[in-house]
Motif scaffolding. Structure first.
Motif, PDB file in Angstrom:
ATOM      1  N   ALA A 118       0.909  -1.079   0.043  1.00 38.63           N
ATOM      2  CA  ALA A 118      -0.012  -0.160  -0.068  1.00 38.63           C
ATOM      3  C   ALA A 118       0.968   1.189  -0.265  1.00 38.63           C
ATOM      4  N   GLN A 119       0.323   2.233  -0.679  1.00 42.87           N
ATOM      5  CA  GLN A 119       1.194   3.547  -0.543  1.00 42.87           C
ATOM      6  C   GLN A 119       0.740   4.542   0.542  1.00 42.87           C
ATOM      7  N   LYS A 120       1.958   5.256   1.014  1.00 39.13           N
ATOM      8  CA  LYS A 120       1.484   5.945   2.161  1.00 39.13           C
ATOM      9  C   LYS A 120       2.382   7.472   1.850  1.00 39.13           C
ATOM     10  N   VAL A 121       2.050   8.368   2.498  1.00 38.59           N
ATOM     11  CA  VAL A 121       2.514   9.867   2.309  1.00 38.59           C
ATOM     12  C   VAL A 121       2.590  10.129   3.641  1.00 38.59           C
ATOM     13  N   THR A 122       3.718  10.659   4.179  1.00 35.87           N
ATOM     14  CA  THR A 122       3.905  11.307   5.578  1.00 35.87           C
ATOM     15  C   THR A 122       4.315  12.564   5.404  1.00 35.87           C
ATOM     16  N   GLN A 123       3.843  13.467   6.143  1.00 30.59           N
ATOM     17  CA  GLN A 123       3.938  14.898   6.422  1.00 30.59           C
ATOM     18  C   GLN A 123       4.334  14.883   7.878  1.00 30.59           C
ATOM     19  N   ALA A 124       5.488  14.951   8.314  1.00 35.37           N
ATOM     20  CA  ALA A 124       5.673  14.803   9.727  1.00 35.37           C
ATOM     21  C   ALA A 124       5.267  16.127  10.296  1.00 35.37           C
ATOM     22  N   GLN A 125       5.605  17.133   9.882  1.00 34.54           N
ATOM     23  CA  GLN A 125       5.356  18.397  10.014  1.00 34.54           C
ATOM     24  C   GLN A 125       3.932  18.819  10.053  1.00 34.54           C
ATOM     25  N   THR A 126       3.346  19.236  10.947  1.00 33.25           N
ATOM     26  CA  THR A 126       1.872  19.711  11.015  1.00 33.25           C
ATOM     27  C   THR A 126       1.751  21.376  10.870  1.00 33.25           C
ATOM     28  N   LEU A 138       9.260  22.238   3.363  1.00 33.83           N
ATOM     29  CA  LEU A 138       8.219  21.384   3.746  1.00 33.83           C
ATOM     30  C   LEU A 138       8.531  20.021   3.203  1.00 33.83           C
ATOM     31  N   ASP A 139       8.855  18.928   4.338  1.00 29.00           N
ATOM     32  CA  ASP A 139       9.076  17.696   3.975  1.00 29.00           C
ATOM     33  C   ASP A 139       7.992  16.729   3.788  1.00 29.00           C
ATOM     34  N   ALA A 148       1.364  14.339  -2.342  1.00 28.55           N
ATOM     35  CA  ALA A 148       0.576  13.444  -2.749  1.00 28.55           C
ATOM     36  C   ALA A 148       1.274  12.562  -3.475  1.00 28.55           C
ATOM     37  N   LEU A 149       0.758  10.980  -3.617  1.00 31.85           N
ATOM     38  CA  LEU A 149       1.466   9.858  -4.405  1.00 31.85           C
ATOM     39  C   LEU A 149       0.575   9.362  -5.144  1.00 31.85           C
ATOM     40  N   PHE A 207      -3.035  11.259  -0.477  1.00 33.44           N
ATOM     41  CA  PHE A 207      -2.584  12.531   0.256  1.00 33.44           C
ATOM     42  C   PHE A 207      -1.977  12.279   1.561  1.00 33.44           C
ATOM     43  N   GLY A 208      -0.710  13.137   1.678  1.00 38.48           N
ATOM     44  CA  GLY A 208      -0.596  13.222   3.290  1.00 38.48           C
ATOM     45  C   GLY A 208      -1.557  14.112   4.096  1.00 38.48           C
ATOM     46  N   LYS A 209      -1.339  14.338   5.258  1.00 36.85           N
ATOM     47  CA  LYS A 209      -2.195  14.994   6.074  1.00 36.85           C
ATOM     48  C   LYS A 209      -2.037  16.768   5.808  1.00 36.85           C
ATOM     49  N   GLY A 210      -0.904  17.008   5.372  1.00 36.48           N
ATOM     50  CA  GLY A 210      -0.962  18.519   5.126  1.00 36.48           C
ATOM     51  C   GLY A 210      -0.127  19.275   6.331  1.00 36.48           C
ATOM     52  N   ILE A 211       0.518  20.286   5.599  1.00 37.38           N
ATOM     53  CA  ILE A 211       1.410  21.162   6.458  1.00 37.38           C
ATOM     54  C   ILE A 211       0.785  22.505   6.658  1.00 37.38           C
ATOM     55  N   THR A 212       0.430  22.957   7.596  1.00 37.00           N
ATOM     56  CA  THR A 212      -0.108  24.372   7.804  1.00 37.00           C
ATOM     57  C   THR A 212       0.980  25.184   7.795  1.00 37.00           C
ATOM     58  N   LEU A 213       1.372  26.203   6.885  1.00 38.73           N
ATOM     59  CA  LEU A 213       2.398  27.288   6.745  1.00 38.73           C
ATOM     60  C   LEU A 213       1.606  28.539   7.166  1.00 38.73           C
TER      61      LEU A 213
END
Lengths: 116, 115
Positions: free
Chosen positions: A1-9, A21-22, A93-94, A106-112
Motif C-alpha cells: 500500500a502507498q503512504k505519504v507522511t508529512q511529519a510537520q503539521t 516542507l518535508d 500526494a502520491l 494525500f499526506g495530512k498536510g502542513i499548515t504554513l
C-alpha cells in the motif's frame, strides 16, 4: 500500500525566511508520480507540481523549488523568501499506478503561516 | 471555461436525511473523483470514475453512492446522513493518459454539516 507522511503539521515563519516542507513516501511500485498541492485560506486546492519517479532532477519555479530523492523516498518543497501570501496548507500526494487505477494518496498536510 | 464546479457550496442536514452533491466539469476529462477533507486527515478518496457509466470505491466509500451518467457530471449521494459525514467534500477531475497520470483539478468544495 502507498503512504505519504508529512511529519510537520504546522510551521510558522517570518516573512522573507526560507522554509522547507518535508514529504516522505512509501510505495512498492517502480513507476509512480508525486504531487504538491496548495490550499490557501479560501479553501480551493491548487496544483503546484507533478514529478514522475524516473525524473530526479530538482525543479525551480520562481521562489519555489522541489528536491526529489529516491534514495530517501523524499520529495521536499522549499519556499525561498517566504511571503504572507504563501500562508496555506500544503499537501504532498502520491500515485502508484496509472491508467484505470490512477488514484492519489494525500499526506495530512502542513499548515504554513508566514507572519509579516 | 468554468473548470470544476460543485453544487451546493454549503448544506446543513439532519441525521437520516438524504442529499446529492453535484460535480460538473467542462474540460472533457475522463476521470472524476470525490474526496472528503477532515481536520488533520488530509483528503481521502470516497469514490471515483474512470469514464461515463463506470464507478469504483475509494478509501472511505461506506455511506455514499455515486453515479456517472454523463461524462461531465459526477454525483455523490448520501442516502441517510450521519454526523460522521460532516466534512468538506471536494470533487476533482483529470485527463486520462496511457502510461501517465495527470494532475487533478479540484472544485471549490462543499461544506456539509450533519446535525
Amino acid at each position: 500500500a502507498q503512504k505519504v507522511t508529512q511529519a510537520q503539521t504546522e510551521i510558522s515563519v517570518v516573512e522573507k525566511e526560507d522554509v522547507t516542507l518535508d514529504c516522505v513516501y512509501e510505495t512498492r511500485d517502480t513507476t509512480y508520480y508525486l504531487f504538491w498541492y496548495k490550499q490557501p485560506p479560501s479553501g480551493e486546492l491548487v496544483f503546484l507540481i507533478r514529478r514522475n519517479s524516473f525524473d530526479e532532477q530538482n525543479e525551480i519555479s520562481g521562489r519555489y523549488s522541489w528536491n526529489f530523492q529516491k534514495s530517501t523516498s523524499s520529495f521536499n518543497f522549499t519556499i525561498t523568501a517566504s511571503q504572507v501570501v504563501d500562508s496555506a496548507v500544503y499537501f504532498c500526494a502520491l500515485s502508484e499506478a496509472y491508467g484505470a487505477n490512477s488514484k492519489l494518496t494525500f499526506g495530512k498536510g502542513i499548515t504554513l503561516s508566514v507572519r509579516p | 471555461n468554468a473548470g470544476v464546479t460543485q453544487t451546493p457550496k454549503f448544506r446543513v442536514l439532519k441525521t437520516g436525511q438524504s442529499m446529492t452533491l453535484l460535480c460538473a466539469q467542462d474540460m472533457n476529462h475522463e476521470y472524476m473523483y470525490w474526496y472528503r477533507q477532515d481536520p488533520g486527515m488530509g483528503l481521502r478518496l470516497i469514490h471515483y470514475s474512470v469514464g461515463e457509466g463506470t464507478t469504483a470505491k475509494g478509501e472511505v466509500p461506506d455511506g455514499y453512492n455515486v453515479s456517472r451518467l454523463k461524462k461531465q457530471n459526477f454525483l455523490l449521494g448520501l442516502e441517510s446522513a450521519a454526523p460522521s459525514q460532516t466534512s468538506v467534500y471536494f470533487c476533482a477531475s483529470s485527463y486520462s493518459g496511457a502510461g501517465s497520470l495527470y494532475e487533478q483539478y479540484f472544485g471549490p468544495g462543499t461544506r456539509l454539516t450533519v446535525t
